[in-house]
Design an enzyme around this catalytic site. Structure first.
Site, PDB file in Angstrom:
ATOM      1  N   ASP A 171      40.426  41.629  48.388  1.00 26.49           N
ATOM      2  CA  ASP A 171      41.032  42.734  49.155  1.00 26.49           C
ATOM      3  C   ASP A 171      40.155  43.979  49.034  1.00 26.49           C
ATOM      4  OD1 ASP A 171      42.481  42.449  46.303  1.00 26.49           O
ATOM      5  OD2 ASP A 171      42.155  44.553  46.759  1.00 26.49           O
ATOM      6  N   ASP A 229      41.332  46.929  47.980  1.00 24.39           N
ATOM      7  CA  ASP A 229      42.127  47.866  47.196  1.00 24.39           C
ATOM      8  C   ASP A 229      42.861  48.812  48.156  1.00 24.39           C
ATOM      9  OD1 ASP A 229      42.938  48.358  44.508  1.00 24.39           O
ATOM     10  OD2 ASP A 229      41.910  50.266  44.586  1.00 24.39           O
TER      11      ASP A 229
HETATM   12  N1  LIG Z   1      42.797  45.608  44.240  1.00 26.56           N
HETATM   13  C1  LIG Z   1      42.891  45.075  43.042  1.00 26.56           C
HETATM   14  N2  LIG Z   1      43.094  45.851  41.951  1.00 26.56           N
HETATM   15  C2  LIG Z   1      43.181  45.301  40.728  1.00 26.56           C
HETATM   16  N3  LIG Z   1      43.098  43.994  40.479  1.00 26.56           N
HETATM   17  C3  LIG Z   1      42.901  43.183  41.520  1.00 26.56           C
HETATM   18  N4  LIG Z   1      42.775  41.854  41.589  1.00 26.56           N
HETATM   19  C4  LIG Z   1      42.605  41.533  42.869  1.00 26.56           C
HETATM   20  N5  LIG Z   1      42.616  42.627  43.666  1.00 26.56           N
HETATM   21  C5  LIG Z   1      42.798  43.676  42.840  1.00 26.56           C
END
Ligand SMILES: Nc1ncnc2[nH]cnc12
Ligand SMILES: CSC[C@H]1O[C@H](OP(=O)(O)O)[C@H](O)[C@@H]1O
Length: 291
Positions: free
Chosen positions: A210, A212
């Site tokens: 992703d 974030d």
């Molecule tokens: N955006 C994110 N923040 C923290 N841990 C994660 N693991 C997978 N995506 C994450």
């Protein structure tokens, strides 16, 4: 040359390793308590390999309660020489897209409530962490990823946050714009620190799930986005891992970066001041220098 034993720590989405031959789940007790789960031991293409699911099968442990010290101690106790950490992560870069892999070479530790060292009162030690990932092992992971057809980035800074909640948008933007982090996760610290203390080569393969919460086109990270990517990322990770034995071989020369000698000059407590009870707990991780 010494025999190699590869240790894989599987993160979110990777809880087993079907490809291992002659495999069985082994319980390992450590002075730091029980590891996240039993450990799968076996071989892959003639090379000794073990696998430990970081959160346990069924994803039991959250990022803060993963027994990091027990995990690293248990791998060391089993004769592991090289640890490959496989983790899900968010991305702070447009160029590091969901589905891409990043061979992490730096960390920023924002965790706050974890046991970060095997050492302490009774036996104090300070290891160097300027280069927290092993470049030799990272290069092998990079080559294996390329060979598996994975889009992989050679180097990146992983910000380890405490969690379990994801970051606010303000934090996400700060980590990306001010701190220069490339990816974010919740587990590689203190794992990488402990691996260094245990004189293990450590490489982190971060699998992007992703963007974030900073990205104007993608909005807030949601667990549903992550789960959507996790299965295909885990398949790619398996393809990478099956290529590693051929690249690493069954024996290894001493680490050119000194990971396997990290404790050579690290112990501060005078021999006559060391606490025997503390030394007893260090039998696996520091046995080489404590005798
Ligand atoms: N955006 C994110 N923040 C923290 N841990 C994660 N693991 C997978 N995506 C994450
Ligand atoms: C399942 S999303 C958040 C979770 O996933 C990552 O775990 P791991 O590093 O073990 O793959 C991240 O660090 C969080 O713990």
């Amino acid at each position: 040359m010494t025999p190699i034993r590869i240790g894989v720590i599987g993160g979110s989405g990777l809880y087993d390793m079907d490809a291992l031959e002659n495999k069985h789940w082994t319980r390992v007790d450590t002075p730091w308590g029980a590891p996240s789960d039993d450990i799968l031991t076996g071989t892959l293409a003639g090379v000794a390999m073990v696998f430990l699911p970081r959160h346990g099968r069924g994803h039991v442990h959250d990022p803060a309660t993963v027994p990091y010290r027990a995990n690293i101690d248990a791998l060391k106790r089993l004769g592991v020489t090289d640890v490959i950490s496989v983790s899900a992560c968010g991305s702070f870069r447009d160029t590091m897209a969901p589905g891409d892999f990043v061979i992490v070479d730096q960390f920023i530790d924002r965790t706050v409530a974890r046991d970060t060292s095997f050492f302490g009162t009774g036996c104090v030690a300070h290891v160097s962490l300027a280069h927290p990932a092993c470049a030799r092992l990272g290069a092998a992971c990079h080559a294996a990823a390329l060979d598996a057809g994975i889009t992989v980035h050679d180097g990146g800074t992983y910000l380890a946050m405490e969690g379990p909640q994801f970051s606010t948008m303000a934090e996400s933007k700060m980590y990306r714009e001010q701190w220069g982090a490339d990816v974010i996760g919740m587990t590689n610290m203190p794992e990488a620190k402990l691996a260094r203390e245990a004189e293990l080569c450590y490489a982190s393969v971060a699998m992007v799930t992703d963007y974030d919460s900073w990205h104007p086109d993608h909005g807030a990270v949601e667990i549903t986005d992550i789960l959507r990517l996790m299965q295909s990322n885990a398949d790619k990770a398996r393809a990478l891992l099956t290529r590693l034995p051929a690249l690493l071989g069954a024996a290894r020369a001493p680490c050119p970066h000194g990971c396997d000698r990290a404790l050579d000059h690290a112990l501060m407590t005078a021999p006559d001041k060391r606490d025997p009870a503390v030394l007893a707990r260090l039998d696996a991780v520091a046995g080489r220098v404590l005798g």
